[in-house]
Scaffold this active site. Structure first.
Site: not given
Ligand code: IPM
Ligand code: MG
Length: 365
Positions: A140, A190, A222, A246, A250
């Site tokens: 990042y 990884k 993975d 990240d 999700d």
């Molecule tokens: C998260 C989001 C952020 C990230 C984005 C919005 C920059 O996806 O907090 O998980 O990638 O960290």
């Molecule tokens: Mg995210």
């Protein structure tokens, strides 16, 4: 009875609705326990681009660093997709500016909601894990990071860089959290491909010797992605780099039925250390979901992720454990009593609006 300064950064889309809900819950807590909460607020993301021409002003970062805690909503939307500096730069700048390198993302399957997950209820039931995501390093932020055009077309580069110091401090958060729970830490990397991951794994093994009571294992990102939804109950604490965290968080949201359920705390250290000592620390609290512009203003936003994030704030930054536990219990009871926001309700059935759910939580405090 305490007195605290909180900076609220609602952002875009459903951001203002969910931070508004969280503030209502915080106010109810303050009234019940006799605390004084003073709020300042500022624009970030797309709304700040519109007002100031930048997603994040320096004075906002300074205010974030001097507040007791920051409550953040969400940023972004189609309107700003082609902006020179994207709204998301606000989150990245705040994380770095505040130095909150440890992102704590708990994932819990709530009894009664197993049916709302696309995964089989028997797979999801009992899930209770924490993803510890490194938040201020890795790909990042690594340099070089840029794009350019050559005679053979466009190119872009991002750099996955981790220093020993960054790796050690985030792994420690993982070990300490695991120590206070079921004593199982999964370090996700990884290492079969990436040098930064090989350094990460090496350090994890070395550090593991300091935590003989914690069972440490290593998984490749993975295969972890697969195991996470195949056998979620096999995990306790996961610790991983910025990008993997990240993606995995999700994915893990599917276990709780909705992204609208997942809170997060970003801290500059370990909360709730295994030594039993409690620290109060500056923190940045945000739901992990985005700004969902498609449902903004419709009453469909689930306020739970933001409310639980505010609960984290009470615990970690304000040192109010009893109040934090009350918020968690109120959310659980509202769910157990059948309240369902649009994302949780079965299609075609009636759902609780953002405000109904907020009221239901406040009534149960
Ligand atoms: C998260 C989001 C952020 C990230 C984005 C919005 C920059 O996806 O907090 O998980 O990638 O960290
Ligand atoms: Mg995210």
């Amino acid at each position: 009875m305490g007195s605290f300064n909180i900076l609220v950064l609602p952002g875009d889309g459903i951001g203002p609705e969910v931070t508004g809900a969280a503030q209502q819950v915080l106010n109810a807590v303050a009234a019940k326990w006799g605390h004084t909460l003073t709020y300042a607020t500022d624009l970030v993301g797309g709304s700040a681009i519109d007002a100031y021409g930048t997603p994040l002003r320096d004075e906002t970062v300074a205010a974030a660093c001097s507040a007791d805690a920051v409550l953040f909503g969400a940023v972004g939307g189609p309107k700003w997709d082609n902006a020179d500096v994207r709204p998301e730069a606000a989150i990245l700048g705040l994380r770095k500016g505040m130095g909150v390198y440890a992102n704590i993302r708990p994932v819990k399957a709530y009894p009664g909601l197993e049916g709302s997950s696309p995964l089989r209820p028997e797979v999801v039931a009992g899930t209770d894990l924490i993803i510890v995501r490194e938040l201020t390093g890795g790909v990042y932020y690594g340099k070089p990071k840029r794009r350019w055009t050559t005679s053979r077309g466009r190119r872009g580069v991002d750099t996955m860089l981790y220093t020993e110091k960054e790796i050690v401090r985030i792994l420690r958060v993982g070990f300490e959290l695991a120590r206070g729970r079921r004593k199982k830490l999964t370090s996700v990397d990884k290492a079969n491909v990436l040098e930064s991951s090989r350094v990460w794994r090496e350090i994890a093994i070395e550090l593991g010797r300091e935590y003989p009571d914690v069972e440490l294992d290593h998984q490749l990102a993975d295969s972890c992605a697969m195991l996470l939804i195949q056998k979620p109950t096999s995990y306790d604490v996961l610790v991983t780099a910025n990008l993997f965290g990240d993606i995995l968080s999700d994915e893990a949201a599917v276990l709780t039925a909705s992204l609208g359920m997942l809170p997060s705390a970003s801290l500059a250290g370990t909360p709730n250390a295994g030594d039993g000592r409690r620290r109060k620390m500056r923190g940045f609290y945000e739901p992990i979901h985005g700004s969902a512009p498609d449902i903004a203003g419709s009453g469909k936003a689930n306020p739970i992720a933001a409310v639980l994030s505010a609960g984290f704030m009470l615990e970690y930054s304000l040192g109010l454990r009893e109040e934090a536990a009350a918020v968690r219990t109120a959310v659980e009871t509202a769910l157990a009593d059948g309240h369902r926001t649009a994302d949780l309700a079965s299609p075609g059935t009636e759902f609780s609006t953002t405000q109904h759910m907020t009221d239901a939580i406040i009534e149960r405090l």
